[in-house]
Design an enzyme around this catalytic site. Structure first.
Site, PDB file in Angstrom:
ATOM      1  CB  CYS A  78      -4.277 -12.121   2.265  1.00  0.00           C
ATOM      2  SG  CYS A  78      -5.261 -11.223   3.450  1.00  0.00           S
ATOM      3  CG  ASP A 129       3.718  10.615   3.315  1.00  0.00           C
ATOM      4  OD1 ASP A 129       4.620  10.883   4.141  1.00  0.00           O
ATOM      5  OD2 ASP A 129       3.927  10.538   2.090  1.00  0.00           O
TER       6      ASP A 129
END
Length: 160
Positions: A78, A129
């Site tokens: 990218c 998380d």
């Protein structure tokens, strides 16, 4: 049929050369959906879940923006981009699933799909998380591009 854009003529990985592309306004929107256990949903108060780590959705928004800005560091081929805008929204849908949408934009020679997808993905992982102390019965159900504009071809997901 299109060729893979990140492979050169010899079959080696290659960053796409954007030097000849036109500068246009580019926008992409991606969505991630997270399914939370009922034990976690019971913690929802005023459209937010509070944990010892802090407010889940607000933290996920910050994590998503930070990730979108670092996409070029995370995904090898990218281009590093200077995002001009990145916005995340988090809401519950009618099925009580957490819907995260990330919209990224800039004026440049290459699109921002990967930035929007990365932002939505990392926000979803942050929700996981922060909620795993309540239950590990959490599913990141999907991450997908919703729309993109400004490049060679526009895309908009057909209504579901």
């Amino acid at each position: 049929m299109s060729e893979f854009t990140h492979i050169d003529a010899s079959g080696n990985p290659s960053m796409v050369d954007v030097s000849e592309k036109s500068i246009t306004r580019r926008l992409a929107k991606a969505r991630s959906v997270v399914v939370l256990d009922e034990a976690i949903l019971e913690k929802l108060q005023n459209d937010e879940i509070h944990t010892k780590k802090g407010p889940v959705f607000q933290t996920a928004i910050i994590a998503g923006v930070m990730a979108a800005k670092r996409t070029g560091d995370l995904i090898p081929l990218c281009h590093p981009l200077g995002l001009e805008n990145c916005q995340l929204t988090i809401m519950l849908n009618e099925k009580k699933e957490v819907v995260i949408e990330c919209t990224a934009s800039l004026t440049g020679k290459t699109g921002v799909e990967m930035e929007a997808l990365t932002g939505a993905s990392i926000a979803a992982l942050t929700v996981y998380d922060m909620c795993k102390a309540f239950s590990h019965n959490i599913v990141i159900k999907e991450t997908r591009l919703i729309e993109k504009t400004g490049g060679k071809r526009d895309f908009k997901l057909d209504t579901e």
